[in-house]
Design an enzyme around this catalytic site. Structure first.
Site, PDB file in Angstrom:
ATOM      1  N   CYS A 184       0.866  -1.175   0.000  1.00 39.27           N
ATOM      2  CA  CYS A 184       0.000   0.000   0.000  1.00 39.27           C
ATOM      3  C   CYS A 184       0.903   1.225   0.000  1.00 39.27           C
ATOM      4  O   CYS A 184       2.109   1.110   0.140  1.00 39.27           O
ATOM      5  CB  CYS A 184      -0.857   0.014   1.261  1.00 39.27           C
ATOM      6  SG  CYS A 184      -1.763  -1.522   1.486  1.00 39.27           S
ATOM      7  N   ARG A 237       0.925   2.048  -5.885  1.00 42.23           N
ATOM      8  CA  ARG A 237       1.200   1.004  -4.898  1.00 42.23           C
ATOM      9  C   ARG A 237      -0.060   0.249  -4.485  1.00 42.23           C
ATOM     10  O   ARG A 237       0.005  -0.729  -3.734  1.00 42.23           O
ATOM     11  CB  ARG A 237       1.839   1.620  -3.649  1.00 42.23           C
ATOM     12  CG  ARG A 237       3.144   2.327  -3.938  1.00 42.23           C
ATOM     13  CD  ARG A 237       3.694   2.957  -2.683  1.00 42.23           C
ATOM     14  NE  ARG A 237       4.070   1.944  -1.722  1.00 42.23           N
ATOM     15  CZ  ARG A 237       5.257   1.356  -1.664  1.00 42.23           C
ATOM     16  NH1 ARG A 237       6.193   1.708  -2.508  1.00 42.23           N
ATOM     17  NH2 ARG A 237       5.528   0.428  -0.769  1.00 42.23           N
ATOM     18  N   TRP A 279      -3.803  -1.679  -1.235  1.00 43.34           N
ATOM     19  CA  TRP A 279      -3.836  -2.888  -2.062  1.00 43.34           C
ATOM     20  C   TRP A 279      -4.232  -4.004  -1.104  1.00 43.34           C
ATOM     21  O   TRP A 279      -3.492  -4.360  -0.199  1.00 43.34           O
ATOM     22  CB  TRP A 279      -2.456  -3.154  -2.674  1.00 43.34           C
ATOM     23  CG  TRP A 279      -2.475  -4.268  -3.675  1.00 43.34           C
ATOM     24  CD1 TRP A 279      -2.864  -4.194  -4.977  1.00 43.34           C
ATOM     25  CD2 TRP A 279      -2.063  -5.619  -3.461  1.00 43.34           C
ATOM     26  NE1 TRP A 279      -2.724  -5.419  -5.576  1.00 43.34           N
ATOM     27  CE2 TRP A 279      -2.242  -6.313  -4.684  1.00 43.34           C
ATOM     28  CE3 TRP A 279      -1.573  -6.320  -2.365  1.00 43.34           C
ATOM     29  CZ2 TRP A 279      -1.937  -7.666  -4.827  1.00 43.34           C
ATOM     30  CZ3 TRP A 279      -1.275  -7.670  -2.508  1.00 43.34           C
ATOM     31  CH2 TRP A 279      -1.457  -8.320  -3.738  1.00 43.34           C
ATOM     32  N   ASN A 298       1.109  -0.277   5.942  1.00 42.86           N
ATOM     33  CA  ASN A 298       1.470  -1.018   4.732  1.00 42.86           C
ATOM     34  C   ASN A 298       2.173  -2.287   5.169  1.00 42.86           C
ATOM     35  O   ASN A 298       3.211  -2.213   5.829  1.00 42.86           O
ATOM     36  CB  ASN A 298       2.401  -0.156   3.861  1.00 42.86           C
ATOM     37  CG  ASN A 298       3.026  -0.959   2.730  1.00 42.86           C
ATOM     38  OD1 ASN A 298       2.465  -1.959   2.288  1.00 42.86           O
ATOM     39  ND2 ASN A 298       4.181  -0.528   2.263  1.00 42.86           N
ATOM     40  N   GLY A 299       1.621  -3.452   4.821  1.00 47.54           N
ATOM     41  CA  GLY A 299       2.265  -4.713   5.205  1.00 47.54           C
ATOM     42  C   GLY A 299       1.233  -5.714   5.690  1.00 47.54           C
ATOM     43  O   GLY A 299       0.048  -5.589   5.379  1.00 47.54           O
ATOM     44  N   GLU A 348       8.841 -12.088 -21.769  1.00 47.38           N
ATOM     45  CA  GLU A 348       8.550 -10.742 -21.263  1.00 47.38           C
ATOM     46  C   GLU A 348       7.448 -10.070 -22.101  1.00 47.38           C
ATOM     47  O   GLU A 348       6.555  -9.409 -21.556  1.00 47.38           O
ATOM     48  CB  GLU A 348       9.846  -9.914 -21.256  1.00 47.38           C
ATOM     49  CG  GLU A 348       9.687  -8.451 -20.904  1.00 47.38           C
ATOM     50  CD  GLU A 348       9.050  -8.186 -19.547  1.00 47.38           C
ATOM     51  OE1 GLU A 348       8.858  -9.116 -18.756  1.00 47.38           O
ATOM     52  OE2 GLU A 348       8.697  -7.015 -19.308  1.00 47.38           O
ATOM     53  N   LYS A 407       3.904  -8.706 -20.608  1.00 47.76           N
ATOM     54  CA  LYS A 407       3.432  -7.318 -20.782  1.00 47.76           C
ATOM     55  C   LYS A 407       2.021  -7.317 -21.339  1.00 47.76           C
ATOM     56  O   LYS A 407       1.152  -6.618 -20.862  1.00 47.76           O
ATOM     57  CB  LYS A 407       4.321  -6.537 -21.762  1.00 47.76           C
ATOM     58  CG  LYS A 407       5.638  -6.027 -21.311  1.00 47.76           C
ATOM     59  CD  LYS A 407       5.636  -4.932 -20.302  1.00 47.76           C
ATOM     60  CE  LYS A 407       5.563  -5.474 -18.901  1.00 47.76           C
ATOM     61  NZ  LYS A 407       6.781  -5.731 -18.220  1.00 47.76           N
ATOM     62  N   GLU A 415      -0.680  -8.661 -18.785  1.00 52.04           N
ATOM     63  CA  GLU A 415      -0.933  -7.916 -17.541  1.00 52.04           C
ATOM     64  C   GLU A 415      -1.686  -6.607 -17.766  1.00 52.04           C
ATOM     65  O   GLU A 415      -2.387  -6.146 -16.879  1.00 52.04           O
ATOM     66  CB  GLU A 415       0.348  -7.671 -16.744  1.00 52.04           C
ATOM     67  CG  GLU A 415       1.293  -6.661 -17.315  1.00 52.04           C
ATOM     68  CD  GLU A 415       2.517  -6.426 -16.436  1.00 52.04           C
ATOM     69  OE1 GLU A 415       2.376  -6.343 -15.222  1.00 52.04           O
ATOM     70  OE2 GLU A 415       3.625  -6.319 -17.007  1.00 52.04           O
ATOM     71  N   HIS A 435       4.846 -29.926 -28.881  1.00 52.00           N
ATOM     72  CA  HIS A 435       4.661 -30.914 -27.811  1.00 52.00           C
ATOM     73  C   HIS A 435       3.376 -30.655 -27.025  1.00 52.00           C
ATOM     74  O   HIS A 435       3.232 -31.151 -25.909  1.00 52.00           O
ATOM     75  CB  HIS A 435       5.889 -30.927 -26.897  1.00 52.00           C
ATOM     76  CG  HIS A 435       7.135 -31.337 -27.608  1.00 52.00           C
ATOM     77  ND1 HIS A 435       7.356 -32.634 -28.023  1.00 52.00           N
ATOM     78  CD2 HIS A 435       8.195 -30.623 -28.061  1.00 52.00           C
ATOM     79  CE1 HIS A 435       8.512 -32.700 -28.666  1.00 52.00           C
ATOM     80  NE2 HIS A 435       9.044 -31.491 -28.700  1.00 52.00           N
ATOM     81  N   LYS A 469       2.492  -2.122  -8.030  1.00 49.51           N
ATOM     82  CA  LYS A 469       3.860  -1.914  -8.491  1.00 49.51           C
ATOM     83  C   LYS A 469       4.887  -2.617  -7.621  1.00 49.51           C
ATOM     84  O   LYS A 469       5.806  -3.237  -8.108  1.00 49.51           O
ATOM     85  CB  LYS A 469       4.146  -0.412  -8.512  1.00 49.51           C
ATOM     86  CG  LYS A 469       5.534  -0.037  -9.026  1.00 49.51           C
ATOM     87  CD  LYS A 469       5.646  -0.319 -10.495  1.00 49.51           C
ATOM     88  CE  LYS A 469       7.013  -0.019 -11.053  1.00 49.51           C
ATOM     89  NZ  LYS A 469       7.213  -0.715 -12.342  1.00 49.51           N
TER      90      LYS A 469
HETATM   91  C1  F6R Z   1       5.604  -6.750 -14.624  1.00 50.24           C
HETATM   92  C2  F6R Z   1       6.320  -6.325 -13.428  1.00 50.24           C
HETATM   93  C3  F6R Z   1       6.515  -7.310 -12.344  1.00 50.24           C
HETATM   94  C4  F6R Z   1       7.812  -7.018 -11.571  1.00 50.24           C
HETATM   95  C5  F6R Z   1       7.916  -7.952 -10.373  1.00 50.24           C
HETATM   96  C6  F6R Z   1       9.228  -7.776  -9.641  1.00 50.24           C
HETATM   97  O1  F6R Z   1       5.545  -5.737 -15.566  1.00 50.24           O
HETATM   98  O2  F6R Z   1       6.712  -5.186 -13.314  1.00 50.24           O
HETATM   99  O3  F6R Z   1       6.507  -8.609 -12.832  1.00 50.24           O
HETATM  100  O4  F6R Z   1       8.892  -7.200 -12.421  1.00 50.24           O
HETATM  101  O5  F6R Z   1       6.867  -7.690  -9.492  1.00 50.24           O
HETATM  102  O6  F6R Z   1       9.390  -6.480  -9.178  1.00 50.24           O
HETATM  103  P1  F6R Z   1      10.789  -5.895  -8.804  1.00 50.24           P
HETATM  104  O7  F6R Z   1      11.614  -5.831 -10.029  1.00 50.24           O
HETATM  105  O8  F6R Z   1      10.467  -4.548  -8.249  1.00 50.24           O
HETATM  106  O9  F6R Z   1      11.400  -6.806  -7.784  1.00 50.24           O
END
Ligand code: F6R
Length: 606
Positions: free
Chosen positions: A2, A27, A74, A100-101, A480, A484, A487, A503, A601
């Site tokens: 959060c 967040r 969150w 937060n936590g 990747e 992208k 998500e 397979h 994030k």
């Molecule tokens: C996807 C994305 C996440 C982060 C993951 C790790 O676009 O951003 O998959 O890569 O949550 O986050 P970090 O790099 O902050 O440890």
């Protein structure tokens, strides 16, 4: 997971807190709330949904006052709702708490409080803290909060205000980030520097087990366990608020994609010399360990893990060192075999990801040295690594990581060259060294292809399902690319190693199924073309990112050419069209790419 913010000073707290919530909304955006002190009363206003809904509500209610706290949530314990939104109060509205936590022992604490007659109005773990402070308070908020913190098990950044001490905020930190901004006659606390920078660039970073007491005129820090006062080091934010805002783009994600040419240069600056010499002085203290390392274990989550897969390939091929790449949440529970002369390399944009942090601790427990590639300076992971190198990618606000990923790839390449030099591994690096300075310009050229990519996104926007295929480094890139797309656009996207398709997954390919593919690796180019023909024969519609378009004219339905560079560097370029594709598919489907549903994030819970 959060965002928290607090303010005490001469200005209207409500306005500053609201600004802070907007900046921290990445967040978590399940609910938002604010508590402001005025005339010996605590005004708490909270709303399920985004900060904008809270803002609407604040227009209707009086939230004047000079001291307050605010939170964007969150959800972990309890669904998103007004009742579960923070701040939380005890039975009487004398104290308000944001958190937060996760409080792991909250059930036991709640049972004890209920037995003592406290009644609860939310399903959250956080509410126990408000009731505990209420019970513990005997005229000194610092004393009460400190005694409560000593009973909490879990991860928390907490801020508490009380009508009894109306210009004071008491904050504690264990595991989740908390910064104290030290303005002139005003103090502001927040989960990250973006909410501080408009008011002050000077701040303290609270460490685990520390707490702070702030009033407009003073800030003091203490060790929670002993109560001992700490002489905290003042740190300075070295970027401006403008850098953390959208600069005219519709979304942070699009702005961050656009920043990538500059980010490539920033990541290289001072580290790469044109003759190929690499300077990473931050690794001086671990250089001997790295020189002698027998195996490297790369550990990360999500996009950072995908960067790690590229890193594995580079380090194995260029430095002849065995590398394992692990998802952090697996690594920490799989009892990894690590021996003498192993090194763990963690990669994290935020530096706060709980599973990656746990991996750091596990490795250190086993006596294994840990080095890190991190973006956020002084983050928890950075603080716990034996040595850390920073991306210099600037603040990444969009939930979907873009510029941090590209920067991770650049830094991993530099690390591979650095390790090869350190370990006296000889290979012909001339092509790589000649191409590195061109990367930034090539990235800018790729951004010019946006119109074409919008057309591809138009074709894909109504599809429910698609595949991404590649081999070797292209496989890492399509993993990747698929992440992208799924998500932010919510189109189901599955990445497969191209040779693996037959397979099983090939059964799902039918007329018009989009097949996004990257083909940049010379050693398997022909094999890749054969794999593409297999899916094309089953009706797949081929979107092909390639550095040799002349060889793929007959294969692709849509061709996206990228500049030709060493195949070791091509992921840095080939991901850019895939990021743009995801972005535009999301926008065309009416989604906000900066706020993908169910995601946040910074993943500071397990
Ligand atoms: C996807 C994305 C996440 C982060 C993951 C790790 O676009 O951003 O998959 O890569 O949550 O986050 P970090 O790099 O902050 O440890």
């Amino acid at each position: 997971m959060c965002g928290i913010v607090g303010y005490t000073g001469p200005q209207q707290a409500g306005k500053i807190l609201l600004e802070g919530l907007h900046l921290l909304e990445y967040r978590g955006y399940d609910s938002a709330g604010i508590a402001v002190l005025k005339d010996d009363k605590l005004k708490v206003i909270k709303k399920e949904g985004k900060v904008a809904r809270l803002e609407e509500q604040l227009k209707k209610e009086d939230s004047l006052g000079n001291c307050g706290i605010a939170h964007t949530r969150w959800a972990t314990h309890g669904k998103p709702s007004d009742a579960n939104a923070h701040p939380h109060t005890g039975c009487d509205s004398d104290f308000a708490v944001i958190h937060n936590g996760i409080i792991e022992n909250y059930a036991e604490l709640k049972a004890r409080l209920q037995k003592n007659g406290h009644y609860f109005t939310s399903e959250t773990d956080t509410e126990v803290i408000a009731h505990m402070v209420e019970e513990a308070y005997q005229g000194d908020l610092y004393v009460a909060v400190r005694s409560v913190a000593q009973q909490l098990v879990g991860a928390y950044a907490i801020a508490v205000v009380s009508i009894h001490e109306p210009d004071k905020i008491v904050a504690v930190r264990q595991e989740t980030p908390l910064l104290i901004g030290l303005g002139n006659k005003e103090k502001i606390l927040a989960s990250d520097p973006s909410a501080l920078v408009k008011y002050t660039k000077k701040y303290w970073r609270l460490e685990n087990g520390e707490m702070a007491v702030i009033t407009p005129e003073s800030a003091e820090a203490f060790v929670i366990a002993s109560g001992e006062k700490i002489d905290k080091k003042i740190q300075e934010i070295d970027w401006d608020i403008d850098e953390a805002q959208r600069s005219g783009f519709d979304h942070y994600m699009r702005k961050e994609i656009d920043e990538q040419p500059e980010v490539i240069e920033n990541t290289l600056r001072g580290r790469f010399a044109k003759d190929g010499t690499i300077s990473l002085p931050e690794f001086d203290d671990v250089a001997e360990t790295l020189r002698q390392a027998r195996k490297i274990n790369i550990v990360a989550c999500g996009t950072s893990y995908h960067a790690g897969l590229v890193g594995k390939y580079l380090l194995e091929n260029l430095c002849s060192i065995p590398v394992e790449a692990d998802i952090a949440s697996e690594f920490r529970y799989r009892n990894p075999l690590m021996g003498d002369k192993d090194v763990v390399l963690v990669i994290s944009q935020s530096g706060e990801t709980a599973d990656t942090l746990a991996a750091v601790r596990l490795a250190k427990q086993k006596g294994v040295p840990v080095i890190g590639i991190v973006n956020v300076v002084n983050s928890s992971i950075a603080a716990e690594c034996d040595a850390v190198t920073y991306l210099h990618a600037g603040p990444e606000i969009g939930v979907a990581s873009t510029k941090a990923y590209v920067s991770q790839l650049v830094l991993l390449m530099l690390m591979a060259l650095y390790l090869a030099q350190l370990r006296n591994v000889e290979f012909d690096a001339s092509e790589i060294v000649a191409d590195i300075p061109k990367l930034s310009g090539y990235a800018s050229e790729l951004l010019q292809q946006e119109q074409k990519i919008i057309q591809v996104a138009e074709l894909m926007k109504n599809k429910g399902n698609c595949f991404f295929i590649g081999r070797l480094l292209d496989y890492a890139v399509v993993l990747e690319g698929a992440l992208k797309l799924k998500e932010i656009s919510y189109i189901h996207a599955e990445a497969k190693a191209a040779g693996e398709l037959k397979h099983g997954a090939l059964a799902l390919v039918e007329d018009g199924t989009p097949i996004v593919t990257a083909v940049t690796q010379d050693s398997i180019r022909d094999k890749m073309h054969s794999s593409i023909m297999e899916v094309k024969a089953r009706g797949g519609s081929i979107i092909l990112v390639t550095d040799k378009p002349e060889q793929a004219q007959d294969i692709a339905d849509t061709l996206i050419p990228i500049p030709k560079v060493s195949s070791y560097l091509s992921p840095i370029l080939s991901i850019i069209p895939l990021q743009l594709l995801s972005y535009h598919a999301a926008v065309l489907r009416g989604n906000n790419p900066d706020r993908p549903r169910n995601l946040a994030k910074s993943v500071t819970v397990e």
